[in-house]
Design an enzyme around this catalytic site. Structure first.
Site, PDB file in Angstrom:
ATOM      1  CG  ASP A   7      -1.806   1.205   1.314  1.00  0.00           C
ATOM      2  OD1 ASP A   7      -2.189   1.742   0.250  1.00  0.00           O
ATOM      3  OD2 ASP A   7      -2.122   1.628   2.441  1.00  0.00           O
ATOM      4  CD  GLU A  67      -4.905   0.636  -2.201  1.00  0.00           C
ATOM      5  OE1 GLU A  67      -5.733  -0.152  -1.725  1.00  0.00           O
ATOM      6  OE2 GLU A  67      -4.516   1.669  -1.638  1.00  0.00           O
ATOM      7  CG  ASP A 140      -0.584   3.210   6.048  1.00  0.00           C
ATOM      8  OD1 ASP A 140      -1.266   3.683   5.128  1.00  0.00           O
ATOM      9  OD2 ASP A 140      -0.196   3.879   7.018  1.00  0.00           O
TER      10      ASP A 140
END
Length: 163
Positions: A7, A67, A140
């Protein structure tokens, strides 16, 4: 198969590592790559690169899932996150690890069945899918695990179609 989920962020990049063995998912590790706010942008990017390379050496993932960038209203933040993403992609490519990318709605849909799921729903499902006693923290890291789990689901689907 060992999957590294990422992420991206400049200050904090979440990571999650899972193993998929005979369709069963097992947690290996999760956490964050952090950089100091006061450092110059190029110093922060170098730190992200080095810390990711350390993770790659330690965990030896066979696949990576990152992501995709979600553009909000703050273009300055989006540019900085885009730079961090670029560093992650570079390090993964340099290591020869196949990369898949997923948008936030795709991750939410794969994990909860609903592309607009709330963060609490996501964390609950990550916890459930990995058989954890509590939700992974920080957020996160939980998001990175969700990205890794998303990739595991897409790979399983692709393999089922091939049979």
């Amino acid at each position: 198969m060992r999957i590294l989920g990422l992420d991206p962020g400049t200050a904090t990049t979440g990571y999650g590592v899972i193993d998929v063995v005979d369709g069963d998912v097992h947690l290996v590790d999760f956490g964050v790559i952090e950089t100091p706010a006061g450092d110059a942008p190029e110093t922060r990017l170098l730190s992200i690169y080095r810390q990711l390379n350390d993770l790659l050496t330690r965990h030896q993932p066979t696949r990576a899932a990152v992501e995709q960038l979600f553009f909000g209203r703050n273009i300055t933040t989006a540019i900085a996150v885009g730079q961090a993403r670029g560093v992650l992609l570079l390090a993964l490519a340099e290591a020869g690890i196949p990369i898949s990318e997923y948008s936030p709605p795709k991750v939410k849909e794969a994990i909860t069945g609903y592309g607009k799921a709330e963060k609490a729903q996501m964390q609950l499902m990550v916890r459930h899918l990995l058989n954890l006693e509590e939700s992974p923290h920080p957020d996160d890291a939980a998001d990175a695990l969700a990205v890794a789990l998303t990739h595991a689901r897409y790979v399983a689907f692709e393999e089922a179609i091939e049979k």
